[in-house]
Every structure is written in structure tokens, then in C-alpha cells.
Design a protein around this motif. Structure first.
Motif, PDB file in Angstrom:
ATOM      1  N   ASN A  58      35.062 -56.835  18.130  1.00 24.71           N
ATOM      2  CA  ASN A  58      34.611 -55.663  18.866  1.00 24.71           C
ATOM      3  C   ASN A  58      35.480 -54.458  18.484  1.00 24.71           C
ATOM      4  O   ASN A  58      36.410 -54.565  17.678  1.00 24.71           O
ATOM      5  N   GLU A  59      35.159 -53.350  19.075  1.00 25.64           N
ATOM      6  CA  GLU A  59      35.810 -52.115  18.645  1.00 25.64           C
ATOM      7  C   GLU A  59      37.332 -52.153  18.853  1.00 25.64           C
ATOM      8  O   GLU A  59      38.102 -51.761  17.971  1.00 25.64           O
TER       9      GLU A  59
ATOM     10  N   GLN B 145      39.243 -54.703  18.972  1.00 25.06           N
ATOM     11  CA  GLN B 145      39.883 -55.633  18.041  1.00 25.06           C
ATOM     12  C   GLN B 145      39.953 -55.038  16.635  1.00 25.06           C
ATOM     13  O   GLN B 145      40.940 -55.215  15.921  1.00 25.06           O
TER      14      GLN B 145
ATOM     15  N   ALA C  98      32.843 -58.592  25.091  1.00 28.89           N
ATOM     16  CA  ALA C  98      32.146 -58.176  23.874  1.00 28.89           C
ATOM     17  C   ALA C  98      31.197 -57.034  24.233  1.00 28.89           C
ATOM     18  O   ALA C  98      30.798 -56.894  25.387  1.00 28.89           O
ATOM     19  N   PRO C  99      30.852 -56.210  23.218  1.00 26.81           N
ATOM     20  CA  PRO C  99      30.058 -55.028  23.538  1.00 26.81           C
ATOM     21  C   PRO C  99      28.569 -55.320  23.729  1.00 26.81           C
ATOM     22  O   PRO C  99      27.728 -54.677  23.132  1.00 26.81           O
TER      23      PRO C  99
ATOM     24  N   ALA D 261      25.108 -56.744  15.637  1.00 26.46           N
ATOM     25  CA  ALA D 261      26.139 -55.725  15.835  1.00 26.46           C
ATOM     26  C   ALA D 261      26.067 -54.657  14.751  1.00 26.46           C
ATOM     27  O   ALA D 261      26.904 -53.765  14.713  1.00 26.46           O
TER      28      ALA D 261
END
Ligand SMILES: Cc1cc2nc3c(=O)[nH]c(=O)nc-3n(C[C@H](O)[C@H](O)[C@H](O)COP(=O)(O)OP(=O)(O)OC[C@H]3O[C@@H](n4cnc5c(N)ncnc54)[C@H](O)[C@@H]3O)c2cc1C
Lengths: 379, 404
Positions: A6-7, A9, B3-4, B322
Motif C-alpha cells: 500500500n501507499e 509501505q 489495505a486501500p 491496484a
């Protein structure tokens, strides 16, 4: 989503890469080696790393941690693999910290973990007693004498053992030799009377030690978790260490591979770039394929620590076995594809080769983990 | 740390999953949840007959539900769903062991390319017919003189004003003798260099001048044919994309083909033996361990590789969602098909002489299938671009190594 960063990380990864390239490139390891540095790592660097929060990534906030999870830890480990950075990150902030976190009393946790998180206190796991990873083959004894416990025995290949402030010693309180039952975990200061430490200079120019315990007497407060019942926690601690190490090994492999591919695009023979030879192209492509598989394995293993610990043994053994094979392949090919210069000390590839061999032995070699994986699969 | 993915999206997916499971449980007939033999596979087409009444019922229910091609647009009969929803359907079908209702090169290869490159008329004509199983398609790329070096192909289509005149032959055309239409790469400009003079053409195999001859394989089956074109008149409207620009259509399509092949092993319709289970059945065990150290080592290597491949399929899927990219999809055809070969060799070794039966008495169906699949597995690293070509592609496109 466990298999994509994710961003936050990704941000951590980029920051780690920048910091390590600037402050701890492979040259730094060469310098530590050539200067015969007594600590084997730079304390100043370690404090900077701690200030960035790396020593506390996996710890909960109540103990001064960042609570950033294993996937977050993994990106830092991977980057330290790229630069072969020597530090107590694995031994202290992952393995030692996990042991205290999973087995320690509330008092141990609240008094020690914040110091570990701040990088002020370093730990090392004193486990191995032979030249192969055999975590149940423990002959070091822990005997109760009045209010105290007395330790006797010898440990070897204790990673960061000559510099750690405190040793987490695996000893046998009861049970038969080689049994999982009867193992205890004890916290012993490295400078306690009766502890003698011999630094061993390993192939990778990093720290390890042989340690002898002779009538070392500690109070029963030194026990981490109940006496004789350390195995369940020890196995989890080792699995966490294996997974974190696998992430480091992924970084090591990626860096050695990328440097080699760059060389294939630079070196000319027969009037052409050697990277145009199909014999080399196919071997490079096969390594790329292995790297892709290994990346998935490492990411899954890291997230398993946080999200599905019941599957951790299988994933940890998968990751360690796969990464052992990967770093062996990639470092051998890296040397070969560089030709004569590949076997010189001047070229940094040799440092990758040597770190790979040490990492392959830490917490279990390929055979150990394949056997464990097969056993877990029921055959 | 989370998580996004937004929580409401996750909830929606969870609900979709349970609804999908329920629908499948209710609508997939019991007989369509059993392991299949080759003859149970339904490929559709003008002359096709359903293998059974249940197979027909199952196909029609899935078609009416829009789940034959869940991701395709609704205006052509698709389900109009997102990749996440489509993946859930796939997973839930697997969970209830539902058979694939329609096997189709139209779905796996041509359809996605038509949706991308076809004109409105072509989509209207062909996409619903693919989803409805009315037309069976085959792929006419390879020629006797052009395999790996596909761009050297010679089968030609000459501009005759209102139509093309096609002459030449294609080889290794899977199921050409059972198919209705063929999508072909043909040379439309003999003077242009290699890929520049190639066009992508759809040809009705009922047209006069198209003939096929089956070729027998080492597996004993005759899955593929040589296909001949002798003065075949093909309407201009059957050209997909621009004239002489067929290579880009073919390249897009190849991505779908390789993805399919990399996943094939895990989706085999037959009741294939699983190596670890077969090991327990056929090998001596001592204290719960396979006594033969070599076979145990080979088995654990295979299982670990498959575990890693499975995780990498998940990773590429998550990367797609993603919107990030990695080199993983480009290596999957190579690793997946090589692993299939390894598996077949492993099964043969585990079964011993019991895995060597060719036909008739003395062997179970699973044992006979194991040998036939072993022979077929050899084709996996050849079809859809050989392993060597895959490695060339990785070297060139991923590693960007210099080309000689
Ligand atoms: C089961 C199966 C189904 C198929 N179905 C279809 C179909 O439906 N439609 C269709 O059009 N085609 C089909 N094919 C054909 C397939 O695409 C070709 O067989 C394949 O592309 C290889 O071509 P070839 O057989 O001419 O082998 P060749 O290209 O002659 O290859 C021979 C050997 O040389 C190697 N080689 C060739 N070039 C290079 C290079 N540059 N570098 C290194 N090594 C190289 C190859 O890897 C191989 O090992 C099918 C094939 C199989 C096996």
C-alpha cells in the motif's frame, strides 16, 4: 490486499532505500571488515535506524512501537538486503523483540521492549549447539538451585551474540535430548559471570559468536515464559525470523541480479554486448521467473505473520527454502556472468555471494525446510 | 494498517460472494459437479450436441444469468461485472465443483481481441454468438514453415476489390475439423517486412475451398489439423483492425492465450491425480513419511513451486486491481507449463508400472488418464509460444537485454 504494497509501505520502502544508499551502502560493510571493527556494525548507524523507527516496526504502540506490521518490516529488511547493511535489526528488533513480546511477562515487556524499540538495548538468541539448525537438539541445561537457575552449556553461531546486551538462551529444564518438551527461554546479560563469548568472524563479515555458559546463575525472573514450555513460542519466534530473513534475502537477490543484468548491457566481447548471447539471456530470464515467484512467497509469508499465524509454519518454511535456493542460484550466476572480475574482492558481488551463504544457514538450511514442509503436508 | 480497499466495497463483495454461492448451489445440477472426462466438455458450435440434458440445463442457466462471460459488456450478452466479481464467480464455481459450462476459444482468445479491435458490426455479429455457444472458433496462426518465427508466415490474402482471395495452409490448428470459424493471420502485403504486411482475418470454414486433415499426437488423440485454403473468397468486412495491422491484434490476443495456458493446469476438467495424494496411495510410507527419499524430495519441490505459482497468480490479480504492474504475468506461461510437465513426470514416477498402461484392462481410468496427460503435457511448453520463446520475450521485454 496482502500481495501488493500500500501507499504507506511504498513510502517506507523508498525512504529506506534512500537512507541506506546514503548511509550504509556495501562499501560501509567493506570498511567495517577492513577496519576489523570490534562491534561489527556502526552503532551510530543503528541509532539512526532506530530513530527512523525501524527497531520498533513490529512492536505495539504501548511498548513504544510503530505497530506497522510484518509487511512493513519486510520492505525495510528487503532494502537492507540490497545494501548488505550490518545491524542488529534481525537479531534484536525481530527475533529478540518477538520472543519477549510473545512469551515475556508484563513486567519484562514494559521494562525491556521500549528500550529495544528505541535501539538502546540489543538482544540475541542463543540457540544453536551444532553446525546445523536443530532447534530441539538442546543440551545446555537450566537447573534450579534454590531460588536461582543455573545454566551450563555451549552455543554456537549466535547471530550478533558478541555485541548484544542481553542473550535469550534456549536451555533444557527437563525432557529427553532432542525433545520439544522441557525447553526454557532465559534472559541472561552478556557480561554475567560465567558467560564467555568468542566472536567468530564469518564469511559475510557480520557478527556471530560461540558462547559458553559455565555455572551461570540467574534469578527465576530471568525466565521468559514458563519453564519447560518454551517450544511453542520458540517455533513462532523462529518462523518470524525466517520470514524476515527471507525478505532480506529477496533484496540481496534482486540487487545482485540487477547488477548482473546491468553488466550484461555494458560488457562487450566478440564485438558485441554479452547480454545479446542467448546462452546468458535464458539463464537471466529463468532467474527473473524465480524472482517473481519468490517475491509472491515473501509477501504472503510476511502478511501471514499478522493475518493468519496458524499458517505461518508452512509459509515460513516455504519462504526460507525458496529463498535459500534463489540466493544460491542468483549469487553463483552473478559471479559467473561477471567473468574474472566476478571473483575479485574489489567487485562487491563477492559480498553478496558470502552473505547469501551465511543467510542460507541461519534458522534452517534448504533441507531442513523442505523436510519440514513435507512433514506439514503429511508426507 | 489497512489495505486501500474501501470497507463498503468489501461488504458488497462479501454479499455478492454469498449470493453467488447460493445461486450456484441451487442451479448447478449435481451431475455437473462431478469430475469430467474429455467427452463431457461442451464446446458449442453449429453441429454441437450437448453431452447430456443436465449439461444443457446448466449451460442455459449460466447463459441466462450472464455468467458465461461475466466481465463482458451487457449489450453483447455479457454480465457487465467487475474483475473482482468475475473472480468471485470463478472461485465459488470451484468451491461447489461446478463444471465449466462452455469451453471456447472464442471466450478465451478471440472475444477479448474483438472487444478491443473489432468494429461495432463485428462485435454484434460475433460476441453474442460466442457467449451463446453458437459458433466454435479455432486459431489459424502457425504454418508448416512458420512456428516460433510466426511473422514469417506465407498464407496470403489478395485484395480482389470486394473480397480477399485466400491461399495457403495453416498447421497445428487445434480442433479445426470441429470448428465453424477460424481467426487467421494472413499476409496482405508481400512486399512489406515481416510483421508489417500481416492482417487479422475471420473466415467461415463452411466457405468453399477450406479443408482440414487431422494429425495424430503422441497422446493418441488427434487434437489438431492441417488446414488448407484453396482460393477461398472472404468478404472484406471480415478484416479485424486495419489492413496490414494484424500483428498488433495478434499480440494482444497472445497475452490472453498465455494467461490461459499458465492457469490451465489448475483447471483441468478431468479427474487428475494430485501428486501428494497419489504418493500416499502408491508409495511406501514409513512413520508418515514417503520412504523413497528421491521421490519425497521431488514431490516437495513440486508442491513448493505450485504453492509459489498459486501465490503469484493471486499477486498479479491484486496488482491488476491496484493498477500496478510487475513482470509477473510475463513469466507465468513459462513457469506454469514447465510445472505441468514436472507434475506429469512426477505422477508417472509415483505410479510406477501402473502409470504406464496405454489402454484396456488392468488400469483404472485415472491411471490411464495420467499417462495420456503426461503425453499431452509435452505440448504445453510448445503451444502458445515455446518455453525458449518465452525466455526470449522475458530477456527482451522485461530485462531489456540487447538483441543480436
Ligand atoms: C497442443 C498444441 C496446440 C496448438 N494449437 C495451435 C492452434 O490452435 N493454432 C495455431 O496456429 N498453432 C497452434 N499450435 C502451434 C504452436 O503455436 C507452435 O507449435 C509453436 O509456436 C512452435 O512452432 P513450431 O512447432 O514450428 O516449432 P519451431 O518454431 O520450429 O521450434 C523448434 C524448436 O526451436 C526452438 N526455437 C525456435 N526459435 C527459437 C529462438 N529464436 N530461440 C531459441 N529457440 C528457438 C523452439 O523453442 C523449439 O524448441 C499448437 C501447438 C501445440 C503443441
Amino acid at each position: 490486499m496482502a500481495l501488493v504494497l500500500n501507499e504507506e509501505q511504498r513510502f517506507l520502502r523508498d525512504a529506506a532505500r534512500e537512507f541506506l544508499n546514503a548511509n550504509a551502502p556495501v562499501e560501509a560493510l567493506r570498511k567495517l571488515r577492513d577496519d576489523k571493527d570490534p562491534t561489527g556494525y556502526s552503532s551510530e548507524l543503528w541509532h539512526q535506524m532506530a530513530e527512523l523507527g525501524w527497531a520498533s516496526i513490529i512492536l505495539p504502540e504501548e511498548y513504544g512501537g510503530l505497530d506497522f506490521g510484518f509487511t512493513g518490516l519486510g520492505v525495510v529488511m528487503e532494502e537492507t538486503g540490497r545494501t548488505l547493511t550490518a545491524s542488529p535489526l534481525l537479531a534484536s528488533a525481530v527475533v529478540g523483540a518477538s520472543a519477549l513480546l510473545l512469551a515475556g511477562s508484563e513486567k519484562q515487556k514494559s521494562s525491556l521492549l521500549p528500550k529495544v524499540a528505541a535501539g538502546e538495548l540489543t538482544l540475541a538468541l542463543a540457540l544453536e549447539e551444532s553446525h546445523h539448525h536443530r532447534p530441539t537438539h538442546i543440551n545446555t541445561t537450566a537447573t534450579t538451585e534454590g531460588a536461582n537457575i543455573v545454566l551450563n552449556g555451549r552455543k554456537t553461531f549466535v547471530v550478533d551474540g558478541h555485541s548484544a546486551d542481553q542473550l535469550l538462551v534456549v536451555a533444557r529444564s527437563s525432557g529427553e535430548a532432542e525433545s520439544e518438551r522441557g525447553l526454557s527461554l532465559l534472559l541472561v546479560p552478556r557480561d554475567a559471570p560465567g558467560v564467555s563469548v568468542q566472536r567468530t568472524i564469518m564469511a559475510d563479515s557480520r557478527n556471530a559468536a560461540n558462547i559458553v555458559f559455565e555455572q551461570v546463575s540467574v534469578s527465576s525472573d530471568a525466565l521468559v515464559g514458563p519453564a519447560g514450555e518454551a517450544w511453542a513460542v520458540l517455533e513462532q519466534v523462529l518462523d518470524r525470523g525466517r520470514v524476515a530473513l527471507a525478505a532480506e534475502m529477496l533484496g540481496l537477490a534482486l540487487e545482485a541480479f540487477e547488477r548482473t543484468v546491468a553488466y550484461l548491457k555494458e560488457r562487450e566481447q566478440f564485438g558485441t554486448l554479452i547480454g545479446s548471447f542467448q546462452g546468458l539471456q535464458h539463464r537471466a530470464a529463468q532467474m527473473q521467473a524465480e524472482l517473481e515467484l519468490c517475491r509472491s512467497v515473501v509477501l504472503q509469508a510476511l502478511s501471514t505473520v499478522d493475518d493468519a499465524p496458524e499458517q505461518l509454519p508452512l509459509l515460513a518454511s516455504l519462504a526460507k527454502a525458496k529463498l535459500n535456493e534463489l540466493v544460491k542460484l542468483v549469487t553463483n550466476e552473478a559471479v559467473q556472468m561477471h567473468g574474472g572480475i566476478g571473483v575479485t574482492d574489489e567487485l562487491e558481488i563477492g559480498f553478496f555471494l558470502k552473505r547469501a551463504r551465511v543467510a542460507m544457514q541461519i534458522f534452517g538450511d534448504t533441507g531442513f525446510h523442505k523436510d519440514r514442509y513435507a512433514t506439514l503436508c503429511g508426507y | 494498517m489497512t489495505a486501500p480497499i474501501r470497507r463498503d466495497v468489501l461488504q458488497d463483495l462479501d454479499q455478492f460472494r454469498s449470493e453467488a454461492r447460493q445461486w450456484l448451489e441451487t442451479n448447478c445440477p449435481e451431475s455437473q459437479r462431478q469430475p469430467m472426462q474429455a467427452e463431457d466438455q461442451y464446446y458449442g458450435g453449429r453441429n454441437a450436441r450437448f453431452p447430456s440434458a443436465d449439461a444443457q440445463l446448466w449451460f442455459e442457466r449460466m447463459r441466462d444469468k450472464g455468467w458465461i462471460c461475466p466481465e463482458w459488456p451487457t449489450e453483447y450478452g455479457g454480465g457487465g461485472l467487475t474483475p473482482q466479481h468475475a473472480k468471485i464467480i470463478k472461485e465459488e464455481m470451484k468451491a461447489v465443483r461446478a463444471r465449466t459450462p462452455l469451453y471456447s476459444l472464442g471466450i478465451w482468445m478471440l472475444g477479448p481481441a474483438l472487444l478491443e479491435f473489432g468494429n461495432e458490426e463485428q462485435k454484434q455479429q460475433h460476441i453474442p454468438a460466442i457467449i451463446n455457444g453458437e459458433v466454435r472458433w479455432c486459431q489459424g496462426y502457425s504454418e508448416p514453415g512458420s512456428g516460433s518465427d510466426l511473422a514469417s508466415l506465407q498464407c496470403k490474402a489478395e485484395d480482389q476489390g470486394d473480397h480477399f482471395l485466400v491461399n495457403g495452409s495453416k498447421i497445428w490448428t487445434t480442433a479445426a475439423d470441429k470448428s465453424d470459424w477460424i481467426f487467421c493471420l494472413v499476409r496482405t502485403d508481400p512486399n512489406a517486412k515481416n510483421q508489417e504486411g500481416i492482417s487479422f482475418l475471420l473466415i467461415d470454414m463452411d466457405d468453399p475451398g477450406v479443408t482440414t486433415t487431422p494429425i495424430e499426437l503422441i497422446s493418441g488423440e488427434s487434437e489438431f489439423c492441417q488446414t488448407f485454403f484453396d482460393n477461398v473468397k472472404v468478404p472484406k468486412s471480415n478484416l479485424v483492425g486495419e489492413l496490414n495491422q494484424g500483428w498488433s491484434v495478434a499480440k494482444a490476443l497472445l497475452v490472453h492465450e498465455r494467461k490461459l495456458m499458465s492457469e490451465l493446469g489448475s483447471e483441468s476438467p478431468r479427474e487428475v491425480l494430485v501428486p501428494s495424494a497419489a504418493a500416499r496411495q502408491y508409495l511406501d510410507m514409513v512413520d508418515g513419511k514417503i520412504a523413497d527419499a528421491q521421490l519425497r524430495a521431488d514431490l516437495v519441490d513440486y508442491d513448493m513451486t505450485m504453492h509459489a505459482i498459486g501465490l503469484t497468480h493471486f499477486r498479479t490479480f491484486e496488482e491488476k486491481l491496484a493498477d500496478t504492474r510487475s513482470a509477473a504475468p510475463l513469466v507465468m506461461k513459462y513457469v506454469g507449463t514447465e510445472a505441468e510437465k514436472t507434475k506429469s513426470e512426477l505422477l508417472l514416477a509415483i505410479l510406477g508400472s501402473q502409470g504406464l498402461g496405454w489402454e484396456g484392462e488392468g488400469f483404472s481410468q485415472a491411471e490411464l488418464d495420467t499417462l495420456r496427460l503426461w503425453a499431452m503435457s509435452k505440448a504445453m511448453t510448445i503451444a502458445g509460444g515455446t518455453s525458449e520463446i518465452q525466455l526470449n520475450v522475458i530477456a527482451k521485454n522485461v530485462l531489456q537485454l540487447p538483441q543480436s
